[in-house]
Design an enzyme around this catalytic site. Structure first.
Site, PDB file in Angstrom:
ATOM      1  N   GLU A 117       0.838  -1.200   0.000  1.00 16.57           N
ATOM      2  CA  GLU A 117       0.000   0.000   0.000  1.00 16.57           C
ATOM      3  C   GLU A 117       0.875   1.252   0.000  1.00 16.57           C
ATOM      4  OE1 GLU A 117      -2.405  -0.255   3.542  1.00 16.57           O
ATOM      5  OE2 GLU A 117      -3.048  -2.305   3.094  1.00 16.57           O
ATOM      6  N   LYS A 119       2.156   4.549   1.449  1.00 18.45           N
ATOM      7  CA  LYS A 119       2.107   5.083   2.811  1.00 18.45           C
ATOM      8  C   LYS A 119       1.704   6.547   2.724  1.00 18.45           C
ATOM      9  CE  LYS A 119       4.618   5.145   7.171  1.00 18.45           C
ATOM     10  NZ  LYS A 119       4.265   6.472   7.622  1.00 18.45           N
ATOM     11  N   ASP A 121       0.902  10.279   3.643  1.00 22.52           N
ATOM     12  CA  ASP A 121       1.505  11.194   4.603  1.00 22.52           C
ATOM     13  C   ASP A 121       0.436  12.137   5.150  1.00 22.52           C
ATOM     14  OD1 ASP A 121       3.462  12.201   6.143  1.00 22.52           O
ATOM     15  OD2 ASP A 121       4.493  13.306   4.557  1.00 22.52           O
ATOM     16  N   TYR A 229      -7.422   1.819   5.559  1.00 26.44           N
ATOM     17  CA  TYR A 229      -6.467   0.726   5.338  1.00 26.44           C
ATOM     18  C   TYR A 229      -6.444  -0.327   6.432  1.00 26.44           C
ATOM     19  CZ  TYR A 229      -3.724   4.174   7.994  1.00 26.44           C
ATOM     20  OH  TYR A 229      -3.311   5.104   8.908  1.00 26.44           O
ATOM     21  N   LYS A 317      10.319   3.228   3.777  1.00 21.47           N
ATOM     22  CA  LYS A 317      10.271   4.670   3.531  1.00 21.47           C
ATOM     23  C   LYS A 317      11.044   5.058   2.268  1.00 21.47           C
ATOM     24  CE  LYS A 317       8.937   7.310   6.454  1.00 21.47           C
ATOM     25  NZ  LYS A 317       9.018   7.589   7.894  1.00 21.47           N
ATOM     26  N   CYS A 411       8.675  49.848  -0.047  1.00 15.27           N
ATOM     27  CA  CYS A 411       8.385  48.805  -1.021  1.00 15.27           C
ATOM     28  C   CYS A 411       9.489  48.742  -2.077  1.00 15.27           C
ATOM     29  CB  CYS A 411       7.041  49.080  -1.679  1.00 15.27           C
ATOM     30  SG  CYS A 411       6.728  47.980  -3.070  1.00 15.27           S
ATOM     31  N   CYS A 414       7.852  50.116  -5.489  1.00 14.70           N
ATOM     32  CA  CYS A 414       7.306  51.454  -5.718  1.00 14.70           C
ATOM     33  C   CYS A 414       7.767  52.467  -4.683  1.00 14.70           C
ATOM     34  CB  CYS A 414       5.774  51.408  -5.759  1.00 14.70           C
ATOM     35  SG  CYS A 414       5.021  51.159  -4.153  1.00 14.70           S
ATOM     36  N   CYS A 429       2.963  46.402   1.420  1.00 16.84           N
ATOM     37  CA  CYS A 429       3.209  47.697   0.793  1.00 16.84           C
ATOM     38  C   CYS A 429       1.877  48.422   0.728  1.00 16.84           C
ATOM     39  CB  CYS A 429       3.752  47.483  -0.621  1.00 16.84           C
ATOM     40  SG  CYS A 429       3.475  48.886  -1.716  1.00 16.84           S
ATOM     41  N   CYS A 434       1.177  50.756  -6.686  1.00 20.46           N
ATOM     42  CA  CYS A 434       2.405  49.954  -6.749  1.00 20.46           C
ATOM     43  C   CYS A 434       2.368  49.078  -8.005  1.00 20.46           C
ATOM     44  CB  CYS A 434       2.518  49.081  -5.503  1.00 20.46           C
ATOM     45  SG  CYS A 434       3.883  47.910  -5.561  1.00 20.46           S
TER      46      CYS A 434
HETATM   47  S1  IVH Z   1      -1.254   0.482   8.788  1.00 17.19           S
HETATM   48  C1  IVH Z   1      -0.523  -1.638  12.654  1.00 17.19           C
HETATM   49  N1  IVH Z   1      -1.299   1.450   6.352  1.00 17.19           N
HETATM   50  O1  IVH Z   1       1.778   5.266   9.018  1.00 17.19           O
HETATM   51  C2  IVH Z   1      -0.635  -0.970  11.352  1.00 17.19           C
HETATM   52  N2  IVH Z   1      -0.518   2.867   8.104  1.00 17.19           N
HETATM   53  O2  IVH Z   1       4.127   4.704  10.605  1.00 17.19           O
HETATM   54  C3  IVH Z   1      -1.077   0.419  11.482  1.00 17.19           C
HETATM   55  N3  IVH Z   1       0.062   5.122   7.380  1.00 17.19           N
HETATM   56  O3  IVH Z   1       0.182   5.438  12.136  1.00 17.19           O
HETATM   57  C4  IVH Z   1      -0.948   1.284  10.327  1.00 17.19           C
HETATM   58  N4  IVH Z   1      -0.428   4.846   5.257  1.00 17.19           N
HETATM   59  O4  IVH Z   1      -0.662   6.969  10.237  1.00 17.19           O
HETATM   60  C5  IVH Z   1      -1.009   1.690   7.644  1.00 17.19           C
HETATM   61  N5  IVH Z   1      -1.443   2.188   4.159  1.00 17.19           N
HETATM   62  C6  IVH Z   1      -1.155   2.429   5.441  1.00 17.19           C
HETATM   63  C7  IVH Z   1      -0.666   3.671   5.884  1.00 17.19           C
HETATM   64  C8  IVH Z   1      -0.365   3.842   7.226  1.00 17.19           C
HETATM   65  C9  IVH Z   1       0.002   5.694   6.179  1.00 17.19           C
HETATM   66  C10 IVH Z   1       0.539   5.793   8.608  1.00 17.19           C
HETATM   67  C11 IVH Z   1      -0.370   5.656   9.809  1.00 17.19           C
HETATM   68  C12 IVH Z   1       0.454   4.969  10.863  1.00 17.19           C
HETATM   69  C13 IVH Z   1       1.846   5.310  10.422  1.00 17.19           C
HETATM   70  C14 IVH Z   1       2.845   4.312  10.953  1.00 17.19           C
END
Ligand code: IVH
Length: 669
Positions: A117, A119, A121, A229, A317, A411, A414, A429, A434
């Site tokens: 999946e 991740k 942010d 998720y 990551k 400014c 101007c 300004c 301007c």
């Molecule tokens: S699963 C026990 N799936 O990443 C599993 N987390 O570093 C719990 N996050 O607290 C999380 N995308 O805020 C999961 N596809 C994803 C995610 C995800 C982002 C975040 C989430 C979690 C943090 C952990």
């Protein structure tokens, strides 16, 4: 405090607040900062909560609408929300795969089924559905105890208030990531800078800040999204695996990231990671890695947990999109509303595939806080296609001759006076003519979301200004072909295209026209509200602050700014000259064949999500009709709290009864 003392204090606060309102809105010379003002207002609100019998209709608190929460209450998660272990390279990822197999007693060559999946942010939340109904929503908090942000989560459009399952489970706790897309993030920051508020450092902070708002009306205006998720506690349904969960819940109306994929073995994981590394650049939201989960719930249970993270999942990551470079210069740049922004000119550097040579330093407070100086070696970071930011200074690289850029005394464009308004971070300004402001105002007017004058980019606008052919936006509508022919490298055809584009913009929607004027604090959203509330420029020009304040979502700052704009004779003249040239903003037509065509609605009870007028407008916009009383012809009754006889009648007649949220959901379907 006894009632008499309370009465005295309340009176004192009201007199004080009214006085400061007057200084701020009428005299335009505030004596206290916005923060101090907020403190007074909050104290009054608190006292009125304690002594509700002392509330009067003219109390300054009665302007602010539905009262925001005082603070969030805490909620203990039934099942802790664990965090994830990280892998930073292929080797660490391979170690994870081997660990899993060893723990399960599987052969080294065995291929585990994983779900991969993106991740996201953002920030993790848990949403509880009881018998299909959304009851509570919380933040992750420390993993054990989170904050109750139900009111706010209910404003996230993609979160269903009721699961679309025919037989929803008794209890279903779903977990996911709330995030803000890159383009809403940029828009939000632009608005904040214009309003003199400090910008958010990245989309994640913006999402967190938006979700942790005590006033859910603010959250409602931030276009937050969610991808689900994971599940927490579930009663009345059994999922066999992560892939089963993620295939089932979209059918219940819960959003799941379409990029999620089931793969076999470490080879599949590596392919997925590589693919996402490339995709990352073009996604409309930020991801900071991929999450790899053992698919089978049986195996997950066997693997179990360590103290803070499960043994069956890992976050791989991405390398951060950062690079080190030198600030060659810091240049103050004047924007449309006169806000002066310090911009760092950088020694060009590649940040994960893209050359970066500029970074906004946002404002002087930010710049001073990070102590960024000309000559400094800095770390820059890029998020998607968002303008790069300076993360920090590498102070150890200083030579001693790095120079901070002071707030300019005048400014840079101007020479007019420059002010810093108390309580704001912006430096402005004050010059009315301007050239930088005029240039940016015209660029904004012609831009895609405003009047959308096709082809009329910055370069042409600069030439028009340089040749003295335009001095304000109205002049655009008086240009002739010969004027364009004076440009360098201009052909017949191109000049005609530009003239046509200008002519075509004459009949843009009223909301675009209002937005295009560049009234401070009036963004696209507010412009739409104003267009539908007033229906014409004439009405809007004549309106009063009180009338403006009666529109939900229009606060005192916005109302005052609109009044100030139309009080200015020059502005009125520019608008009139545009009308004389044939500009005719159109009013959004009621939709023929809207989703409520032929349907009759009755609204009853205390409505909290919208006013009766708003409701009527929403129904009519979709081709429906809003009636005052319930009959057999009524299709829907929308009932707020304490609905009485109309609701009874609706039930008796078998008319469908909706909550306010269900009504709003219908509009979004
Ligand atoms: S699963 C026990 N799936 O990443 C599993 N987390 O570093 C719990 N996050 O607290 C999380 N995308 O805020 C999961 N596809 C994803 C995610 C995800 C982002 C975040 C989430 C979690 C943090 C952990």
């Amino acid at each position: 405090m006894d009632k008499q003392a309370a009465e005295r204090r309340i009176q004192e606060l009201r007199t004080g607040i009214n006085h400061h309102n007057y200084l701020y809105y009428v005299e335009d010379r505030p004596e206290i900062t916005d923060a101090e003002y907020d403190l007074l207002l909050r104290e009054l609100q608190q006292m009125e909560t304690e002594f509700p019998e002392l509330i009067t209709a003219d109390s300054p608190t009665q302007r602010v609408g539905a009262r925001p929460l005082e603070k969030f209450s805490q909620v203990t998660h039934r099942i802790p929300m664990l965090s994830l272990e990280n892998a930073f390279n292929e080797e660490e990822m391979r170690d994870f795969d081997e660990r899993v197999k060893r723990f399960l007693g599987l052969a080294a060559g065995h291929e585990i089924e994983y779900v991969c999946e993106p991740k996201m942010d953002g920030l993790a939340v848990e949403i509880v559905y009881e018998n299909g109904e959304l009851t509570v929503g919380t933040t992750r908090g420390d993993g054990y105890v989170g904050e109750d942000v139900t009111q706010n989560l209910r404003t996230v459009k993609s979160i269903p208030l009721r699961l679309a399952a025919p037989k929803p489970p008794m209890l279903f706790e779903v977990r996911g990531e709330v995030y803000l897309g890159l383009s809403p993030f940029q828009k939000l920051n632009a608005e904040r800078e214009e309003a003199g508020d400090p910008p958010f450092a990245n989309p994640r902070n913006a999402a967190a800040g938006s979700l942790r708002q005590l006033d859910s009306r603010i959250t409602a205006r931030r276009p937050l999204s969610i991808f689900c998720y994971a599940a927490g506690a579930v009663e009345g349904h059994a999922f066999a695996s992560q892939s089963d969960l993620l295939a089932t819940i979209p059918r219940w109306g819960l959003p799941v990231n379409p990029l999620i994929r089931k793969v076999s073995g470490i080879g599949g994981v590596l392919d997925y990671y590589r693919e996402m590394t490339e995709k990352r650049e073009s996604l409309p939201y930020e991801i900071d890695g991929v999450v790899v989960k053992v698919d089978s719930f049986l195996l997950q249970r066997e693997l179990g947990e360590k103290s803070r993270s499960p043994r069956w999942a890992i976050a791989w990551k991405f390398p951060p999109r950062q690079a080190v470079t030198v600030v060659e210069d810091i240049v103050p740049q004047v924007g449309r509303t006169g806000v002066i922004t310090p911009v760092a000119h950088l020694r060009p550097v590649e940040v994960s595939g893209v050359m970066v040579s500029r970074a906004t330093l946002h404002n002087w407070e930010e710049m001073e806080k990070k102590d960024i100086r000309k000559g400094d070696t800095v770390v820059v970071e890029r998020a998607g296609d968002v303008i790069p930011a300076v993360v920090k200074v590498l102070a150890e690289k200083r030579q001693g001759d790095e120079k901070p850029l002071p707030i300019p005394e005048s400014c840079p464009e101007c020479g007019s006076e420059v002010v810093k308004i108390p309580g704001e971070v912006a430096v402005r300004c004050l010059g009315l003519s301007c050239p930088a402001q005029i240039r940016e105002t015209i660029i904004h007017f012609a831009s895609r979301h405003a009047m959308d004058i096709d082809g009329m980019g910055d370069k042409y606008i600069e030439q028009l200004l340089k040749l003295g052919l335009v001095k304000n936006v109205a002049d655009l509508y008086y240009l002739k072909k010969d004027d364009f022919m004076r440009f360098e490298r201009m052909g017949d055809k191109l000049a005609e295209n530009l003239l046509n584009a200008i002519a075509n913009s004459k009949e843009r929607e009223l909301s675009r026209f209002i937005f295009a004027l560049g009234i401070r604090h009036v963004g696209e959203h507010t412009a739409k509200l104003l267009a539908s509330a007033f229906g014409s420029m004439e009405n809007l020009e004549r309106t009063s602050v009180d009338e403006l304040l009666s529109i939900r979502e229009v606060g005192p700052q916005v109302a005052q700014s609109i009044r100030t704009f139309f009080h200015n004779r020059d502005n009125i003249q520019v608008i009139e000259r545009m009308f004389e040239a044939g500009v005719r903003p159109t009013v959004e037509e009621k939709k023929v064949g809207g989703r409520f065509t032929g349907k009759t609605f009755v609204f009853t009870g205390a409505l909290t999500r919208f006013t009766r007028d708003d409701a009527k407008r929403m129904v009519e916009n979709e081709g429906g009709h809003a009636a005052g009383s319930v009959s057999k012809k009524t299709d829907f009754v929308v009932a707020g709290a304490e609905a009485g006889s109309k609701l009874e009648k609706a039930r008796a007649l078998g008319v469908t009864v909706l909550t306010e949220d269900e009504f709003l959901a219908m509009l979004e379907e």
